[in-house]
Design an enzyme around this catalytic site. Structure first.
Site, PDB file in Angstrom:
ATOM      1  N   TYR A   1      15.749  28.143  26.722  1.00 31.45           N
ATOM      2  CA  TYR A   1      14.753  27.550  25.827  1.00 31.45           C
ATOM      3  C   TYR A   1      13.896  26.572  26.628  1.00 31.45           C
ATOM      4  CZ  TYR A   1      17.077  29.678  21.860  1.00 31.45           C
ATOM      5  OH  TYR A   1      17.594  30.592  20.976  1.00 31.45           O
ATOM      6  N   HIS A   2      12.902  26.013  25.998  1.00 31.38           N
ATOM      7  CA  HIS A   2      11.952  25.139  26.693  1.00 31.38           C
ATOM      8  C   HIS A   2      12.634  23.904  27.277  1.00 31.38           C
ATOM      9  CE1 HIS A   2      12.094  23.741  22.525  1.00 31.38           C
ATOM     10  NE2 HIS A   2      11.836  22.535  23.014  1.00 31.38           N
TER      11      HIS A   2
END
Length: 193
Positions: free
Chosen positions: A110-111
């Site tokens: 994920y980011h």
């Protein structure tokens, strides 16, 4: 390998990546939209080209290409990093993958994830990530440690020690919960066999 075979292989990998995006991202609607708007996929596709240049000794060109991808996608992947198949970065912005990182197949980040080093020495200094690993937003995985197959890292965790297969690491510093990771929609069920 001939030019036609290489082209077929590249098209097959793109299709595989698009299928992985559909499987892991509920917002993924259709192939064309994903193809045009997914910075995580753009980053990995550019990385594959930069990695090939790096392996052939065109290191300056590889670095320039990687920095161009970083400017456009917000994802920084060193051209020497080794990344497996069906790799998916959801949202992308702020992901950093260091030079000696090794990432297996069917991995999802994920980011804001960092696969970083803790040493300035020219040795293996970045993580090795097994197959089917999921790393949550903002997590920092630091040093030449190993994340076992099917393990998960919680959002904002700071991991500086090995995580066994199918375990979960959460917290700062991360604590390991053995046997806590279970298959979910983000993971390829084949790795749980």
């Amino acid at each position: 390998m001939g030019l036609m075979e290489a082209a077929r292989g590249a098209v097959a990998r793109v299709r595989e990546d698009l299928a992985a995006a559909h499987r892991r991202d509920p917002a993924a609607t259709d192939d064309l939209t994903i193809l045009l708007t997914s910075p995580g996929l753009h980053a990995i596709w550019t990385h594959r080209l930069a990695h090939r240049l790096w392996q052939r000794g065109a290191r300056r060109s590889a670095m320039v290409l990687a920095q161009g991808a970083r400017s456009v996608t917000g994802v920084e992947i060193h051209p020497a990093a080794q990344i497996g198949r069906r790799f998916f970065i959801d949202h992308g912005m702020g992901v950093v993958i260091g030079e000696t990182a090794e990432v297996g197949d069917d991995v999802m980040l994920y980011h804001g994830v960092t696969l970083g080093g803790r040493s300035m020495e020219r040795v293996k200094r970045h993580p090795t990530v097994g197959d089917g690993v999921v790393i949550g937003a903002g997590a920092r995985v630091l040093g030449p440690i190993e994340l076992g197959d099917g393990s998960q890292v919680g959002a904002n965790a700071v991991v500086v020690k090995d995580v066994p297969a199918r375990a979960t690491a959460v917290g700062v510093p991360a604590q390991v919960r053995r046997g806590a990771a279970q298959p979910d929609d983000h993971m390829d069920p084949a790795i749980w066999i």
